[in-house]
Scaffold this active site. Structure first.
Site, PDB file in Angstrom:
ATOM      1  N   ILE A   1     -11.238 -21.398 -10.938  1.00  9.27           N
ATOM      2  CA  ILE A   1     -11.137 -22.653 -10.333  1.00  9.27           C
ATOM      3  C   ILE A   1      -9.620 -23.350 -10.705  1.00  9.27           C
ATOM      4  O   ILE A   1      -9.518 -24.368  -9.948  1.00  9.27           O
ATOM      5  CB  ILE A   1     -12.371 -23.292 -11.089  1.00  9.27           C
ATOM      6  CG1 ILE A   1     -12.219 -23.669 -12.486  1.00  9.27           C
ATOM      7  CG2 ILE A   1     -13.684 -22.765 -10.578  1.00  9.27           C
ATOM      8  CD1 ILE A   1     -12.841 -25.010 -13.184  1.00  9.27           C
ATOM      9  N   ASP A   2      -8.980 -22.764 -11.583  1.00 11.82           N
ATOM     10  CA  ASP A   2      -7.770 -23.698 -12.038  1.00 11.82           C
ATOM     11  C   ASP A   2      -6.509 -23.508 -11.016  1.00 11.82           C
ATOM     12  O   ASP A   2      -5.771 -24.260 -11.248  1.00 11.82           O
ATOM     13  CB  ASP A   2      -7.248 -23.265 -13.388  1.00 11.82           C
ATOM     14  CG  ASP A   2      -8.487 -23.282 -14.378  1.00 11.82           C
ATOM     15  OD1 ASP A   2      -9.083 -24.216 -14.353  1.00 11.82           O
ATOM     16  OD2 ASP A   2      -8.470 -22.352 -15.137  1.00 11.82           O
TER      17      ASP A   2
ATOM     18  N   ARG B   1     -14.698 -52.112 -13.986  1.00 17.05           N
ATOM     19  CA  ARG B   1     -14.396 -51.326 -15.126  1.00 17.05           C
ATOM     20  C   ARG B   1     -13.276 -50.280 -14.866  1.00 17.05           C
ATOM     21  O   ARG B   1     -12.978 -50.039 -13.656  1.00 17.05           O
ATOM     22  CB  ARG B   1     -15.368 -50.691 -15.310  1.00 17.05           C
ATOM     23  CG  ARG B   1     -16.477 -51.293 -16.271  1.00 17.05           C
ATOM     24  CD  ARG B   1     -17.729 -50.226 -16.669  1.00 17.05           C
ATOM     25  NE  ARG B   1     -18.668 -51.081 -17.387  1.00 17.05           N
ATOM     26  CZ  ARG B   1     -19.881 -50.468 -17.499  1.00 17.05           C
ATOM     27  NH1 ARG B   1     -20.368 -49.565 -16.784  1.00 17.05           N
ATOM     28  NH2 ARG B   1     -20.832 -51.047 -18.345  1.00 17.05           N
TER      29      ARG B   1
ATOM     30  N   ARG C   1      -6.975 -25.927 -17.272  1.00 14.95           N
ATOM     31  CA  ARG C   1      -6.219 -25.654 -18.381  1.00 14.95           C
ATOM     32  C   ARG C   1      -4.823 -26.096 -18.228  1.00 14.95           C
ATOM     33  O   ARG C   1      -4.661 -27.144 -18.449  1.00 14.95           O
ATOM     34  CB  ARG C   1      -5.804 -23.775 -18.108  1.00 14.95           C
ATOM     35  CG  ARG C   1      -7.440 -22.948 -18.331  1.00 14.95           C
ATOM     36  CD  ARG C   1      -6.961 -21.843 -18.873  1.00 14.95           C
ATOM     37  NE  ARG C   1      -6.356 -21.096 -17.521  1.00 14.95           N
ATOM     38  CZ  ARG C   1      -5.835 -19.711 -17.696  1.00 14.95           C
ATOM     39  NH1 ARG C   1      -6.159 -18.947 -18.758  1.00 14.95           N
ATOM     40  NH2 ARG C   1      -4.994 -19.164 -16.796  1.00 14.95           N
TER      41      ARG C   1
ATOM     42  N   HIS D   1     -17.994 -27.988 -17.070  1.00 14.36           N
ATOM     43  CA  HIS D   1     -18.427 -26.785 -16.516  1.00 14.36           C
ATOM     44  C   HIS D   1     -19.284 -26.967 -15.174  1.00 14.36           C
ATOM     45  O   HIS D   1     -19.379 -26.118 -14.632  1.00 14.36           O
ATOM     46  CB  HIS D   1     -19.340 -25.849 -17.687  1.00 14.36           C
ATOM     47  CG  HIS D   1     -18.476 -25.425 -18.567  1.00 14.36           C
ATOM     48  ND1 HIS D   1     -18.273 -26.073 -19.685  1.00 14.36           N
ATOM     49  CD2 HIS D   1     -17.867 -24.158 -18.712  1.00 14.36           C
ATOM     50  CE1 HIS D   1     -17.417 -25.331 -20.567  1.00 14.36           C
ATOM     51  NE2 HIS D   1     -17.209 -24.186 -20.009  1.00 14.36           N
TER      52      HIS D   1
HETATM   53  O1  F6P Z   1     -10.385 -21.078 -16.428  1.00 15.42           O
HETATM   54  C1  F6P Z   1     -11.396 -21.739 -16.045  1.00 15.42           C
HETATM   55  C2  F6P Z   1     -11.876 -22.622 -16.994  1.00 15.42           C
HETATM   56  O2  F6P Z   1     -13.032 -23.441 -16.550  1.00 15.42           O
HETATM   57  C3  F6P Z   1     -10.805 -23.730 -17.391  1.00 15.42           C
HETATM   58  O3  F6P Z   1     -10.629 -24.693 -16.577  1.00 15.42           O
HETATM   59  C4  F6P Z   1     -11.432 -24.196 -18.723  1.00 15.42           C
HETATM   60  O4  F6P Z   1     -10.248 -24.798 -19.598  1.00 15.42           O
HETATM   61  C5  F6P Z   1     -11.844 -22.890 -19.372  1.00 15.42           C
HETATM   62  O5  F6P Z   1     -12.093 -22.048 -18.268  1.00 15.42           O
HETATM   63  C6  F6P Z   1     -13.123 -23.198 -20.176  1.00 15.42           C
HETATM   64  O6  F6P Z   1     -13.572 -22.257 -20.820  1.00 15.42           O
HETATM   65  P1  F6P Z   1     -15.100 -21.839 -21.243  1.00 15.42           P
HETATM   66  O7  F6P Z   1     -15.938 -21.343 -20.217  1.00 15.42           O
HETATM   67  O8  F6P Z   1     -14.885 -20.616 -22.238  1.00 15.42           O
HETATM   68  O9  F6P Z   1     -15.556 -23.056 -22.062  1.00 15.42           O
END
Ligand code: F6P
Length: 368
Positions: A139-140, A175, A184, A284
């Site tokens: 997704i990044d 607000r 990431r 998430h």
């Molecule tokens: O790489 C996808 C991602 O959702 C990042 O955006 C996030 O930093 C990381 O994975 C979170 O990882 P985890 O699911 O291990 O918390």
């Protein structure tokens, strides 16, 4: 005539909407080319332990195009090269077992769908003689060599919808709302969702910020009559001279977990602006749900291209988007690197031009 008769497919790293669409395209194109497919469960773990594979036919992938997650399961902590095991014959690293099981399962090749970590492992396994094609997933949107990754569009869509919803409550209560998004060490989600959602401030890892400058911008907005503001902050953003905010340290096999910058920004901005400020962490939620049509199409193209590569004997490559085409790039050009937003990227320049602050310098005062 292809030498490939039987392949394995696995998904590794964090899930992203569109994984099932790739699996479906891989299985359907393979079956139609006379190739058997074995689904490998939970990333490379399915090749470490016996009994974690299952045959996949057309019937098994019917109806999964629109499903988020992955029917195969995934892991982002399973690097077979990072866990040497002591045995009576000495130290055995799991990668040897992965290679052994690959042959035991009578596989001719693997399709590995994953992010930069998973694709690095794929390249290492290719070095041990396994014919592999990688499919980029995140997704990044931070994988080098491909313009887009499936999952990104869905995440941006979700974050945009969240920002739209936050606008109405921010406006009603006058607000400041701070929204922390994933990504990431890259600001793609923050930038695209911020622009699409009409954010007033976007803070991203590529442009270190100063909250005094952000606060000045929020006060400036107040002066011209905008009594609310939306600040989008990427989880990997950091203040000038400061560090990223983490919730869990990483180690050789696990990446550090980012998070917490949203609340830090909200508290400090409340002090500096004396405006009531709330924060939301989308977390998430950005990875869940059904993939957008864009992601379904991209994922399907990637899956089809992966089988095309295998049948013509092109291995140790990653399929990639290079509009209008789907191309291949060598896997060794992908691992261990990150595609970050160039600070002079046209969308950054346009965002600045329309008055969005990146927290690094004052926004020009509007005269009209
Ligand atoms: O790489 C996808 C991602 O959702 C990042 O955006 C996030 O930093 C990381 O994975 C979170 O990882 P985890 O699911 O291990 O918390």
């Amino acid at each position: 005539m292809s030498q490939i008769k039987r392949i394995g497919v696995l998904t590794g790293g964090g899930d992203a909407p569109g994984l099932n669409a790739v699996i479906r395209a891989v299985v359907k194109s393979a079956c139609n080319a006379g190739i058997e497919v074995l689904g490998i469960e939970d990333s490379f773990d399915g090749l470490i332990e016996p009994g974690r594979t299952r045959p996949l036919g057309q019937k098994d992938v019917t109806g999964i195009l629109r499903l988020g997650g992955t029917i195969l399961g995934t892991r982002n902590r399973g690097n077979p090269f990072a866990y040497p095991v002591e045995t009576s014959e000495g130290k055995v690293d799991y990668s040897a077992r992965v290679v052994g099981n690959f042959h035991e399962l009578a596989l001719d090749a693997l399709v590995v769908i994953g992010g930069d970590g998973t694709l690095s492992i794929a390249h290492q396994l290719a070095g041990k003689g396994i014919p592999i094609v990688g499919v980029p997933k995140t997704i990044d949107n931070d994988i080098v060599g491909t313009v887009s990754c499936f999952g990104f569009d869905t995440a941006v869509d979700f974050a945009t919808d969240a920002i739209d919803r936050l606008h109405t409550t921010a406006e009603a209560h006058h607000r400041v709302m701070v929204v922390e998004v994933m990504g990431r060490y890259a600001g793609w989600i923050a930038l695209y969702a911020g622009v699409a959602g009409g954010a007033d401030v976007i803070l991203m890892p590529e442009i270190p910020f100063d909250l005094e400058i952000v606060a000045a911008r929020l006060k400036q907005r107040e002066k011209f009559g905008a009594r609310f503001s939306i600040v989008v902050v990427a989880e990997g953003a950091a203040p000038k001279g400061g560090k990223v905010s983490i919730v869990e340290k990483g180690d050789a096999a696990t990446a550090e977990r980012l998070g917490g910058i949203g609340v830090i920004c909200a508290r400090r901005l409340e002090e500096l602006t004396e405006k009531e400020t709330r924060y939301v962490v989308l977390g998430h939620l950005q990875r869940g749900g059904t993939p957008t049509s864009f992601d379904r199409v991209l994922a399907t193209r990637f899956g089809g291209k992966a089988i095309e590569c295998l049948t013509r004997g092109e291995f140790d490559v990653m399929v990639a988007s290079k509009p209008p085409d789907i191309v291949t790039v060598p896997l060794d050009e992908v691992g261990g690197k990150q595609k970050r937003v160039p600070p002079d990227f046209d969308l950054v320049r346009t965002a600045r031009a329309i008055g969005i602050s990146f927290g690094d310098r004052p926004v020009g005062s509007a005269r009209c």
